[in-house]
Scaffold this active site. Structure first.
Site, PDB file in Angstrom:
ATOM      1  CE1 TYR A   7      13.191   5.889   2.901  1.00 19.70           C
ATOM      2  CE2 TYR A   7      13.904   4.028   1.574  1.00 19.70           C
ATOM      3  CZ  TYR A   7      13.525   5.352   1.682  1.00 19.70           C
ATOM      4  OH  TYR A   7      13.458   6.141   0.565  1.00 19.70           O
ATOM      5  N   GLY A   8      10.247   3.650   5.144  1.00 20.20           N
ATOM      6  CA  GLY A   8       9.422   4.827   5.388  1.00 20.20           C
ATOM      7  C   GLY A   8       7.956   4.524   5.600  1.00 20.20           C
ATOM      8  CB  THR A   9       4.935   6.233   4.269  1.00 22.56           C
ATOM      9  OG1 THR A   9       5.057   6.003   2.861  1.00 22.56           O
ATOM     10  CG2 THR A   9       5.462   7.610   4.644  1.00 22.56           C
ATOM     11  CG  LEU A  10       5.253   1.999   1.103  1.00 21.71           C
ATOM     12  CD1 LEU A  10       6.116   1.840  -0.142  1.00 21.71           C
ATOM     13  CD2 LEU A  10       3.820   1.634   0.802  1.00 21.71           C
ATOM     14  CD  GLU A  82       8.240   4.549  -2.747  1.00 16.10           C
ATOM     15  OE1 GLU A  82       8.284   5.799  -2.745  1.00 16.10           O
ATOM     16  OE2 GLU A  82       8.155   3.891  -1.708  1.00 16.10           O
TER      17      GLU A  82
END
Length: 154
Positions: A7-10, A82
């Site tokens: 859901y983010g920077t990946l 993570e």
């Protein structure tokens, strides 16, 4: 092979997506876009402007992201990247599949509900619950909180 929800920077077109494409980290195959069935607070925090999905079901918004099929090597890389289990925890969350890539019997069907691993923040400052929440993360979003890729986790 494991399924993970990003859901983010990946995600595609985000600062750390290159890590998902690096064969040295393992294999990752994009399967579908999806959103959480329950609402969760997706906030941006710390001086590095990191997106965090707080493990507080029922608050926030239905969060949009991407589902990937990853091999064991990539899963181990992601856990390390993570900071799992110290920084984030990997838990199962129900997702509604929005669309899919590819065809075949193992393809996720749009509209279907599935339970997939996601990295959530279980330990955070109480004031984080007062931060604005987002339906979808983009480092270049209207929030003006661009991700700082010089992050060094403690």
């Amino acid at each position: 092979m494991a399924l993970v929800f990003m859901y983010g920077t990946l995600k595609k077109d985000q600062p750390n997506y290159i890590r998902m494409q690096d064969p040295a980290n393992g294999q990752a195959e994009f399967l579908a876009r999806a959103r959480t069935v329950e609402k969760y607070p997706l906030v941006i925090g710390t001086e590095w402007n990191i997106p965090f999905l707080l493990n507080k079901p029922g608050m926030g918004q239905r969060v949009h992201g991407e589902i990937y099929r990853v091999d064991q090597k990539m899963l181990e890389f992601l856990d390390k990247f993570e900071g799992c289990p110290e920084w984030y925890k990997r838990i199962k969350v129900k997702l509604e599949v929005q669309d899919r890539a590819g065809e075949g019997e193992n393809t996720l069907k749009p509209g279907s509900i599935t339970e997939i691993d996601v990295y959530v923040k279980t330990s955070y400052e109480p004031e984080w619950l007062q931060k604005p929440t987002y339906e979808s993360y983009d480092t270049n979003g209207d929030h003006g909180l661009k991700y700082n890729d010089q992050v060094e986790k403690q």
